[in-house]
Design a protein around this motif. Structure first.
Motif, PDB file in Angstrom:
ATOM      1  N   LEU A 171      48.774  44.047  41.439  1.00  0.00           N
ATOM      2  CA  LEU A 171      48.127  42.888  42.049  1.00  0.00           C
ATOM      3  C   LEU A 171      47.406  43.303  43.331  1.00  0.00           C
ATOM      4  CD1 LEU A 171      47.743  39.790  42.042  1.00  0.00           C
ATOM      5  CD2 LEU A 171      49.885  39.615  43.324  1.00  0.00           C
ATOM      6  N   TYR A 172      46.170  42.850  43.458  1.00  0.00           N
ATOM      7  CA  TYR A 172      45.368  43.144  44.637  1.00  0.00           C
ATOM      8  C   TYR A 172      44.994  41.842  45.340  1.00  0.00           C
ATOM      9  CZ  TYR A 172      44.849  47.930  42.974  1.00  0.00           C
ATOM     10  OH  TYR A 172      45.111  49.219  42.563  1.00  0.00           O
ATOM     11  N   ILE A 173      45.102  41.844  46.666  1.00  0.00           N
ATOM     12  CA  ILE A 173      44.740  40.681  47.473  1.00  0.00           C
ATOM     13  C   ILE A 173      43.782  41.143  48.561  1.00  0.00           C
ATOM     14  CG2 ILE A 173      45.570  38.851  48.997  1.00  0.00           C
ATOM     15  CD1 ILE A 173      48.261  38.998  47.596  1.00  0.00           C
ATOM     16  N   ASP A 174      42.635  40.491  48.628  1.00  0.00           N
ATOM     17  CA  ASP A 174      41.649  40.759  49.675  1.00  0.00           C
ATOM     18  C   ASP A 174      41.698  39.600  50.663  1.00  0.00           C
ATOM     19  OD1 ASP A 174      39.464  41.205  51.296  1.00  0.00           O
ATOM     20  OD2 ASP A 174      38.125  41.762  49.653  1.00  0.00           O
ATOM     21  N   THR A 175      42.289  39.831  51.819  1.00  0.00           N
ATOM     22  CA  THR A 175      42.491  38.738  52.784  1.00  0.00           C
ATOM     23  C   THR A 175      41.208  38.370  53.524  1.00  0.00           C
ATOM     24  OG1 THR A 175      43.104  40.197  54.623  1.00  0.00           O
ATOM     25  CG2 THR A 175      44.872  39.485  53.135  1.00  0.00           C
ATOM     26  N   GLN A 176      40.142  39.135  53.318  1.00  0.00           N
ATOM     27  CA  GLN A 176      38.871  38.825  53.976  1.00  0.00           C
ATOM     28  C   GLN A 176      37.986  37.930  53.111  1.00  0.00           C
ATOM     29  OE1 GLN A 176      38.569  39.795  57.213  1.00  0.00           O
ATOM     30  NE2 GLN A 176      40.663  40.514  56.785  1.00  0.00           N
ATOM     31  N   LYS A 177      38.455  37.612  51.915  1.00  0.00           N
ATOM     32  CA  LYS A 177      37.683  36.773  51.006  1.00  0.00           C
ATOM     33  C   LYS A 177      38.518  35.582  50.573  1.00  0.00           C
ATOM     34  CE  LYS A 177      34.940  40.603  49.139  1.00  0.00           C
ATOM     35  NZ  LYS A 177      34.564  41.347  47.917  1.00  0.00           N
ATOM     36  N   ASP A 178      37.837  34.531  50.145  1.00  0.00           N
ATOM     37  CA  ASP A 178      38.499  33.325  49.664  1.00  0.00           C
ATOM     38  C   ASP A 178      38.594  33.350  48.142  1.00  0.00           C
ATOM     39  OD1 ASP A 178      38.750  32.367  52.246  1.00  0.00           O
ATOM     40  OD2 ASP A 178      36.880  31.221  52.159  1.00  0.00           O
ATOM     41  N   PHE A 179      39.328  32.398  47.611  1.00  0.00           N
ATOM     42  CA  PHE A 179      39.433  32.197  46.165  1.00  0.00           C
ATOM     43  C   PHE A 179      38.039  32.198  45.553  1.00  0.00           C
ATOM     44  CE2 PHE A 179      39.436  29.405  42.485  1.00  0.00           C
ATOM     45  CZ  PHE A 179      40.510  29.876  41.759  1.00  0.00           C
ATOM     46  N   ASP A 180      37.853  32.949  44.478  1.00  0.00           N
ATOM     47  CA  ASP A 180      36.513  33.174  43.943  1.00  0.00           C
ATOM     48  C   ASP A 180      36.515  32.980  42.438  1.00  0.00           C
ATOM     49  OD1 ASP A 180      33.919  33.915  43.573  1.00  0.00           O
ATOM     50  OD2 ASP A 180      34.155  35.981  44.237  1.00  0.00           O
ATOM     51  N   LEU A 181      35.511  32.267  41.937  1.00  0.00           N
ATOM     52  CA  LEU A 181      35.400  32.028  40.500  1.00  0.00           C
ATOM     53  C   LEU A 181      34.261  32.804  39.860  1.00  0.00           C
ATOM     54  CD1 LEU A 181      35.958  28.178  40.217  1.00  0.00           C
ATOM     55  CD2 LEU A 181      37.554  29.996  39.690  1.00  0.00           C
ATOM     56  N   THR A 182      33.622  33.677  40.599  1.00  0.00           N
ATOM     57  CA  THR A 182      32.462  34.375  40.076  1.00  0.00           C
ATOM     58  C   THR A 182      32.836  35.260  38.893  1.00  0.00           C
ATOM     59  OG1 THR A 182      31.536  34.432  42.278  1.00  0.00           O
ATOM     60  CG2 THR A 182      30.545  35.893  40.658  1.00  0.00           C
ATOM     61  N   ILE A 183      31.985  35.262  37.857  1.00  0.00           N
ATOM     62  CA  ILE A 183      32.184  36.174  36.720  1.00  0.00           C
ATOM     63  C   ILE A 183      31.014  37.143  36.654  1.00  0.00           C
ATOM     64  CG2 ILE A 183      33.495  34.498  35.401  1.00  0.00           C
ATOM     65  CD1 ILE A 183      31.019  34.074  33.684  1.00  0.00           C
ATOM     66  N   GLU A 184      31.229  38.259  35.989  1.00  0.00           N
ATOM     67  CA  GLU A 184      30.178  39.261  35.906  1.00  0.00           C
ATOM     68  C   GLU A 184      29.665  39.492  34.489  1.00  0.00           C
ATOM     69  OE1 GLU A 184      32.517  42.042  37.841  1.00  0.00           O
ATOM     70  OE2 GLU A 184      31.956  41.386  39.840  1.00  0.00           O
ATOM     71  N   ASP A 185      30.522  39.372  33.490  1.00  0.00           N
ATOM     72  CA  ASP A 185      30.014  39.488  32.128  1.00  0.00           C
ATOM     73  C   ASP A 185      30.815  38.570  31.217  1.00  0.00           C
ATOM     74  OD1 ASP A 185      32.156  41.247  32.649  1.00  0.00           O
ATOM     75  OD2 ASP A 185      31.774  42.320  30.775  1.00  0.00           O
ATOM     76  N   PRO A 186      30.137  37.671  30.502  1.00  0.00           N
ATOM     77  CA  PRO A 186      30.821  36.700  29.644  1.00  0.00           C
ATOM     78  C   PRO A 186      31.412  37.381  28.411  1.00  0.00           C
ATOM     79  CG  PRO A 186      28.458  36.523  29.365  1.00  0.00           C
ATOM     80  CD  PRO A 186      28.678  37.478  30.492  1.00  0.00           C
ATOM     81  N   PHE A 187      32.543  36.826  27.941  1.00  0.00           N
ATOM     82  CA  PHE A 187      33.202  37.374  26.756  1.00  0.00           C
ATOM     83  C   PHE A 187      34.066  36.305  26.119  1.00  0.00           C
ATOM     84  CE2 PHE A 187      34.898  40.646  24.075  1.00  0.00           C
ATOM     85  CZ  PHE A 187      36.190  40.274  23.809  1.00  0.00           C
ATOM     86  N   GLY A 188      33.748  36.010  24.861  1.00  0.00           N
ATOM     87  CA  GLY A 188      34.638  35.130  24.107  1.00  0.00           C
ATOM     88  C   GLY A 188      34.654  33.694  24.597  1.00  0.00           C
ATOM     89  N   ASN A 189      35.584  32.937  24.035  1.00  0.00           N
ATOM     90  CA  ASN A 189      35.745  31.523  24.373  1.00  0.00           C
ATOM     91  C   ASN A 189      37.217  31.167  24.424  1.00  0.00           C
ATOM     92  OD1 ASN A 189      33.449  29.937  24.889  1.00  0.00           O
ATOM     93  ND2 ASN A 189      32.794  30.138  22.764  1.00  0.00           N
TER      94      ASN A 189
END
Length: 492
Positions: A171-189
């Motif tokens: 598990l990785y936590i970046d305390t300098q960033k907020d909760f993020d929903l960005t995706i980079e490549d779509p896959f499946g449904n």
């Protein structure tokens, strides 16, 4: 390449309902028995372990809040955590921006402490900066016997605004960033395959942001009551009845009240103000109150169901719509040869109903946004069955529903304001989740995504950029989840 999706997705994507079809039986664990010491990296540095428990399925991960609080002390995402009692119920309190005062035993790996842990999961109050949330948590003790709380990794990420993700099982936590929903490549449904159908979008404009099996006709349980509300309130607008009326309860309403499906105690001949009956129907999902309203308008429920059908045609709903009653309970038709039937429609149909309600009767939020309401004439305090009112800011409704066949359903709405100061209602429809926890988590993610899309569109308008920050429709936020979650698992 790292994905910035947070553990909320990764810890739960395969597990909630769909996991049985994609995972071998050997990785399925009994409820709250499978334990793991998860290696955690804070801001790229190896820190320590956080104890985790897997509820029902592997990777349906619940993290020790004390362990996480200890690791985040001194960072930009620090928080204090404490446990207390209120009205004989355990309450958990999180205060962000404060370092955690350790009680001993934090970040000590699981060894032979399983007997000290709870095997059950309960929905309890978790106060985050004095704002009450309702989460399913697992209560237990740490290795030194100190009381502890295990929360879903996903719900922790949302409530603490943490940027968390899994990579190679750590598990990785970046305390300098907020909760993020960005995706980079779509896959499946696959993320929402646990549901029988879902859709989310802007009910004010009609724009759909995401949909899966939204044209599939399925049982809808008590979300039926939204159609009942629309028919009743349209009749009020037409002058057929008045919201100042007194509503009488029939013998059938009393029978329901005294049955296992009863919600509000009523007796034949009893009367209550129209507005109280409506409130009991929407907030507490009163089956007897839905029937009383149907009989008040149409004399009989049979006639009212006909009006529901006509309203469906008026709205242009699909051929998959079927109504048998006003409240969504399963029924047996009155015939020698019969079978249990339930109201049904598609997720798209329900989205249209919700859109019509907000367009014609936006005052509905005065009822559905209330966490509880005292109904004096009925001598009843109605507590809202929609947990998103606690867990998602700006949520204003709308309706839950549960039967054995329909499973756990939720129609949710969030109020937003655009650049011109106009109010929009973002609506999610989720049918067929396996239980209330899965239902609330799934709808939380749908609304969270809608919120992100809506705000991204506002950013586009402000900057003049031709491309929205978060693409609508085809983006399918959840498409990337299974690919990443599969990368987190080891089937060897």
């Amino acid at each position: 390449m790292r994905k910035r999706l947070c553990s909320i997705m990764l810890a739960m994507a395969l597990l909630i309902g769909m996991v049985i079809s994609v995972m071998p039986a050997s990785v399925i664990a009994k409820a709250a028995v499978y334990t793991e010491n998860v290696k955690v990296h804070i801001d790229g540095k190896e820190a320590a372990v956080v104890r985790a428990m897997h509820y029902d399925y592997l990777h349906n991960m619940y993290l020790s809040v004390r362990d996480l609080a200890a690791l985040l002390s001194g960072t930009a995402k620090n928080f204090e955590f404490s446990i207390s009692k209120a009205n004989d119920e355990t309450c958990f309190k999180i205060e962000t921006g404060k370092d955690y005062g350790a009680v001993g035993g934090e970040n000590t790996p699981f060894e032979n402490t399983l007997e000290a842990l709870s095997n059950s999961r309960k929905r309890l109050s978790v106060f985050v900066d004095d704002v009450e949330n309702r989460f399913y948590v697992i209560q237990g003790n740490n290795v030194e016997g100190k009381s502890d709380c295990f929360m879903s990794a996903g719900e922790l990420a949302i409530s603490l605004n943490l940027n968390m993700y899994f990579e190679n099982g750590e598990l990785y936590i970046d305390t300098q960033k907020d909760f993020d929903l960005t995706i980079e490549d779509p896959f499946g449904n696959d993320f929402f395959y646990f549901a029988s159908g879902c859709v989310v979008g802007d009910a004010t404009t009609g724009e759909i942001y995401y949909a899966l099996d939204a044209d599939k006709s399925v049982p809808i349980a008590s979300t039926t009551k939204l159609m009942t509300y629309l028919v009743i309130m349209d009749a009020v607008s037409a002058g057929e009845i008045s919201d100042k009326d007194m509503v009488s309860f029939s013998a059938e309403a009393e029978r329901i009240s005294k049955s296992g499906d009863g919600v509000v105690p009523v007796t034949e001949g009893q009367k209550a103000p129209f507005k109280e009956v409506v409130a009991a129907m929407l907030i507490k999902s009163s089956n007897e109150c839905a029937l009383a309203l149907a009989e008040h308008l149409s004399d009989s429920e049979v006639e009212f169901v006909k009006r529901m059908g006509l309203k469906a045609k008026e709205l242009g709903l699909s051929d998959g719509v079927r109504f048998f009653n006003s409240n969504g309970l399963p029924v047996y038709p009155d015939d020698v040869v019969n079978t249990k039937v339930q109201n049904r429609m598609t997720a798209n149909d329900m989205f249209i109903i919700a859109s019509a309600i907000f367009d014609r009767h936006p005052e509905v939020i005065e009822i559905t946004s209330a966490k509880e309401m005292r109904l004096e004439s009925l001598n009843f305090t109605a507590k809202n069955t929609n947990v998103l009112l606690y867990n998602m800011p700006n949520t204003v409704g709308l309706k839950t529903g549960t039967t054995s066949k329909a499973k756990s359903c939720l129609v949710s709405a969030m109020e937003k304001t655009d650049d011109n100061g106009e109010i929009h209602y973002l609506v999610s429809v989720e049918f067929g989740a396996e239980d209330a926890q899965v239902q609330s988590f799934g709808s939380t993610m749908l609304l969270k995504y809608a919120d992100t899309v809506f705000d991204g569109s506002k950013d586009k308008n402000n900057t003049g950029d031709e491309s929205p920050v978060f693409p609508n429709n085809a983006s399918k936020l959840y498409d990337a989840l299974v690919k990443q979650a599969l990368g987190h698992l080891n089937f060897n």
